[in-house]
Design a protein around this motif. Structure first.
Motif: not given
Length: 471
Positions: A25-32
């Motif tokens: 559920e993290l932001s796409i940027r943080r997850r990437t």
């Protein structure tokens, strides 16, 4: 076999206060960025493990100069012990560190493993004798399996439910990128600046990994109440040992050839030492492609990936044996094909182990790399044995074909046995294939539980579980 409904007891009060967001559920940027940080450690591991194979003649000249001057073939075979030592470090370290980590959070564990990888690689660069370098390579391998095991679970949780195969593939992507770019570059660097420089550069990659992991990974608390003895329950499952045997024997075929890629290039195909990085790049491209394909096909059909992947792997080894002598294009294409097929199998086998291990998932994920490096040690040892026996550098290819074929026979026999054992359980687990972490899936609501009990006797979940159902 019935999997009992999980307890519905209320969570402890502290679990409801300031809950952490689910990783996916993290932001796409943080997850990437977190996924890239996990993969960066794989780049370092791949470079550390496989660059040794490309640099083996140089390492042998540096550490075994007298033996190389008197009997080069025996010197190369002895230097292959460095590959075996690293692999044995993985075999020992993977289950031991998995058991020690049960009370750690996964984020703290993987950062500590990255630090240990950096330290072992620095020691590999600095040891003055062959024997001490052998010991350093063993220590460098100890954190390898546990790192990939924890990274696979973290990547799967970051990607969300239903992406277990893709999560494993992401964790392994650093390994494949290392073989595509890192290993050829490190081999070329080693030919110019020496193999010790290469190990120091790889240690720098691990230090960068430590910083990236600390910056990007979301915190994951330790699972409360877990003990090492709980993880050990997975070792009671015969199916877990069978899957490990499949990986160990099947992948040993590829390592019997890959461990001596430098000498196969020069002695069999007639290339110069400068061609070796290009052969390694072709192998790395195959690993990268195979890893992507394996992650996708495993989520679609684990069984199908195994039944198609092994015959393709064996066919590629046969093609390499026929095409490599006197032909550099045949060698390059052959290594590309072999590594594509073998890498496509890796996510499938690791996913299988994680499912068999159930709640002992860190142990299950780590044991795949233990088995993988049993294959590394076995392949390097058997390949070196036929070379030292005077059969030439083409002989490891025959060894590879036999080992890969044995692995396929084990796969077929295991699938047949599982199908005969319980069609019913396969169907139930197929409905919950996306459950890859935490507690066992809830198969039935409480009001439906009695109906399941009437249809089938209850049993525990510590025996052999047929977990190869396809979605």
């Amino acid at each position: 076999m019935t999997l009992h409904t999980a307890s519905r007891s209320a969570p402890p009060p502290e679990a409801t206060e300031n809950p952490l967001p689910a990783p996916h559920e993290l932001s796409i940027r943080r997850r990437t960025l977190a996924l890239l940080a996990l993969a960066l450690g794989g780049v370092g591991i791949g470079a550390s493990e496989f660059a040794t194979m490309g640099l083996l003649p140089g390492i042998a000249d540096g550490l075994l100069s007298e033996q190389m001057a008197a009997e080069p073939t025996a010197g190369i075979a002895r230097a292959g012990g460095l590959i075996t030592a690293y692999a044995l470090g993985v075999v020992v370290g993977a289950p031991v560190l998995a058991l020690l980590s049960v009370r750690w959070s996964r984020t703290s564990m993987i950062i500590a493993l990255a630090v240990a990888l950096a330290a072992g690689t620095v020691l590999s660069a600095l040891m003055p004798t062959f024997e001490l370098t052998l010991a350093a390579r063993f220590l460098a391998g100890v954190p390898h399996g546990a790192y990939f095991g924890v990274a696979s679970l973290l990547a799967a949780s970051l990607m969300g439910p239903g992406s277990q195969g893709k999560g494993v593939a992401v964790a392994l992507s650093g390994l494949t990128v290392a073989n595509l770019v890192g290993v050829p570059l490190m081999t070329a660097l080693g030919q110019v600046a020496g193999w010790r420089t290469v190990y120091l550069v790889i240690a720098g990659i691990f230090l960068a990994t430590v910083l990236a992991l600390r910056w990007t990974l979301p915190p994951q608390p330790a699972v409360p109440g877990r003990r090492a003895v709980d993880e050990l329950l997975a070792l009671r499952r015969l199916q877990l040992w069978i899957v490990m045997a499949i990986a160990a024997v099947g992948f040993a075929g590829g390592f019997a050839v890959f461990s001596y890629v430098a000498d196969i290039t020069t002695q069999i195909s007639g290339g110069s030492a400068t061609v070796v990085p290009w052969v390694l790049a072709a192998a790395g491209a195959g690993m990268t492609l195979g890893n992507v394909l394996g992650g996708i096909t495993t989520d679609r059909s684990l069984r199908g990936t195994l039944l198609l992947g092994f015959p393709l792997y064996i066919a590629a080894l046969i093609g390499l044996f026929l095409a490599a002598p006197g032909s550099l294009p045949g060698l390059v294409i052959g290594f590309f094909a072999v590594n594509t097929a073998s890498s496509a199998l890796s996510p499938a086998l690791q996913t299988w182990l994680i499912r068999v291990a159930h709640r002992s998932e860190v142990l299950g994920a780590s044991l795949n790399h233990a088995a993988f490096n049993v294959a590394n040690a076995l392949g390097a040892a058997l390949g070196g044995a036929v070379i030292a026996g005077g059969l030439g550098f083409r002989a490891p290819m025959v060894v590879a074909i036999v080992l890969a074929s044995t692995g396929f026979v084990l796969v077929g026999a295991t699938l047949v046995a599982l199908q005969l054992r319980s069609r019913r359980t396969l169907a139930v687990l197929a409905e919950h294939e996306g459950t890859f972490t935490g507690s066992l899936p809830v198969i039935a609501a409480e009001e439906e539980h009695e109906e399941h009990e009437e249809r089938e006797p209850a049993s525990t979940t510590t025996g052999i579980l047929p977990v190869l159902a396809d979605a």
